[in-house]
Motif scaffolding. Structure first.
Motif, mmCIF file in Angstrom:
data_model
loop_
_atom_site.group_PDB
_atom_site.id
_atom_site.type_symbol
_atom_site.label_atom_id
_atom_site.label_comp_id
_atom_site.label_asym_id
_atom_site.label_seq_id
_atom_site.Cartn_x
_atom_site.Cartn_y
_atom_site.Cartn_z
ATOM 1 N N THR A 11 0.807 -1.206 0.000
ATOM 2 C CA THR A 11 0.000 0.000 0.000
ATOM 3 C C THR A 11 0.846 1.263 0.000
ATOM 4 O O THR A 11 0.493 2.254 -0.633
ATOM 5 N N ALA A 12 1.975 1.199 0.682
ATOM 6 C CA ALA A 12 2.782 2.403 0.889
ATOM 7 C C ALA A 12 3.164 3.103 -0.410
ATOM 8 O O ALA A 12 3.143 4.324 -0.493
ATOM 9 N N THR A 15 -0.366 5.062 -5.492
ATOM 10 C CA THR A 15 -0.841 6.435 -5.635
ATOM 11 C C THR A 15 -2.332 6.434 -5.922
ATOM 12 O O THR A 15 -2.941 5.377 -6.143
ATOM 13 N N LYS A 16 -2.910 7.617 -5.965
ATOM 14 C CA LYS A 16 -4.328 7.743 -6.291
ATOM 15 C C LYS A 16 -4.645 7.051 -7.623
ATOM 16 O O LYS A 16 -5.685 6.423 -7.765
ATOM 17 N N ARG A 125 -9.558 6.456 1.981
ATOM 18 C CA ARG A 125 -8.103 6.245 1.962
ATOM 19 C C ARG A 125 -7.754 4.787 2.199
ATOM 20 O O ARG A 125 -8.500 4.050 2.856
ATOM 21 N N GLY A 127 -5.191 1.597 3.560
ATOM 22 C CA GLY A 127 -4.347 1.334 4.717
ATOM 23 C C GLY A 127 -4.770 0.102 5.516
ATOM 24 O O GLY A 127 -4.082 -0.303 6.449
ATOM 25 N N TRP A 278 -2.750 4.462 8.610
ATOM 26 C CA TRP A 278 -2.973 5.408 7.503
ATOM 27 C C TRP A 278 -1.644 6.015 7.050
ATOM 28 O O TRP A 278 -1.572 6.624 5.999
ATOM 29 N N LYS A 279 -0.626 5.851 7.847
ATOM 30 C CA LYS A 279 0.701 6.364 7.514
ATOM 31 C C LYS A 279 0.654 7.834 7.081
ATOM 32 O O LYS A 279 1.296 8.237 6.100
ATOM 33 N N LYS A 281 -1.514 9.380 5.517
ATOM 34 C CA LYS A 281 -2.304 9.644 4.295
ATOM 35 C C LYS A 281 -3.640 10.292 4.653
ATOM 36 O O LYS A 281 -4.325 9.857 5.577
ATOM 37 N N GLN A 282 -4.026 11.295 3.903
ATOM 38 C CA GLN A 282 -5.337 11.916 4.067
ATOM 39 C C GLN A 282 -6.320 11.279 3.075
ATOM 40 O O GLN A 282 -5.900 10.770 2.036
ATOM 41 N N MET A 284 -8.710 10.639 0.039
ATOM 42 C CA MET A 284 -8.654 11.144 -1.346
ATOM 43 C C MET A 284 -10.053 11.039 -1.960
ATOM 44 O O MET A 284 -10.914 10.328 -1.438
#
Ligand code: HIF
Length: 289
Positions: A11-12, A15-16, A125, A127, A278-279, A281-282, A284
């Protein structure tokens, strides 16, 4: 189920655009002639919700994180009857994108089901990670449609929702239908069960309803056409003094419903995922296909 681990490492780097591709693949197959009302969107939405709605905020167990409905015990819970249709559909998507976790995949399916039927954009998102059998939750965490307001509050407060959010979520019954061979109940809530709208609230308030006379479980039918249904839990929203004003508001104002629904549903889909996953991440927004 695939042994290829969906999860943190994979996952890391994504991208979108990667998630947009998964979303597009989900969206591409939703229409299905001959199945129910011509779309798999409702049952896929129900999978996303049942995967998430097991959350208990006290013990921080359940929720969408581990996708434990993959395992026979949770898949066999009465509330999950019929969801193999959605899981089988998602299995095919998983084959195309083996790097995605089941929790991310199923919740993204919920987003697609809403957006592709004309509903609001749901911030989402990635995660979630694939859990193991011991992560399964006990039976009985999902709502029982035969009950009333107190039960609704017990169940949804346990997940962390308030009264307004309970009513906002409930509008999703604009989509889909009940199946005698799954829940025992029968029929759709609205005249357009593959279009996401505020119709559920309008019908709930403004149609005359009566108990359906049949051998099945107690449910309502609309007096005029006898083709629509309401569950006892749906009707509780129209009679409870705190829920009713919100039902009235959403019946009149689809924009406010869409806004409140998007927020509450996005929250639902994130239940049970520890913050660190979620690392940073916001959420999307994924484009409609
Ligand atoms: Fe449902 N729900 N739900 N539900 N649900 C059914 C079907 C769908 C409840 C009971 C049922 C929510 C809340 C509740 C969808 C989405 C959401 C069925 C019929 C029952 C009995 C299953 C079948 O026979 O196939 C109860 C008691 C809830 C608490 C209020 C959510 C808000 C409305 C959280 C939600 O998003 C969808 C979509 C379906 C239709 C599935 C289909 O296959 O068409």
């Amino acid at each position: 189920y695939s042994q290829q681990e969906g999860g943190a490492a994979a996952t890391a780097e994504k991208t979108k655009e990667d998630y947009q591709k998964v979303y597009n693949a989900i969206a591409a197959g939703l229409e299905k002639e001959g199945y129910d009302d011509g779309s798999l969107a409702p049952v896929i939405l129900r999978l996303a919700w049942h995967a998430s709605g097991t959350y208990d905020k006290e013990t921080k167990t359940g929720g969408s994180n581990y996708a434990t409905m993959r395992f026979p015990s949770e898949a066999g819970h009465g509330a999950n009857a019929g969801l193999h249709v959605a899981r089988d559909y998602m299995e095919n998507i998983k084959k195309q994108f083996p790097w995605i976790s089941y929790g991310d995949l199923w919740t993204l399916g919920g987003v697609a089901a809403i957006q592709e039927t004309g509903g609001p954009t749901i911030p989402w998102r990635p995660g979630r990670i694939d859990g193991v059998e011991v992560n399964q939750t006990p039976d009985g965490r999902l709502p029982d449609a035969s009950q009333g307001s107190k039960h609704l509050r017990d169940i949804f407060y346990r997940m962390g929702f308030n009264d307004r959010e309970i009513v906002a979520l409930a509008g999703a019954h604009a989509l889909g239908r009940c199946h005698v061979d799954r829940s025992g109940y029968d029929g759709p809530w609205t005249f357009s069960p593959v279009t996401f709208s505020n119709q559920f609230y309008d019908l709930l308030l403004n149609e005359p309803w009566q108990w359906k006379k049949w051998k099945g479980p107690a449910q309502y039918e609309d007096k005029k056409t006898r083709s629509l249904m309401m569950l006892p839990t749906d009707m509780a929203l129209a009679t409870d003094p705190k829920f009713k004003p919100v039902v009235q508001e959403y019946a009149k104002d689809e924009e406010t419903f869409f806004k409140d629904f998007a927020k509450a549903f996005a929250t639902l889909l994130e239940l049970g995922v520890p913050e660190e996953q979620w690392k940073g991440k916001q959420p999307m927004t994924i484009d409609t296909a």
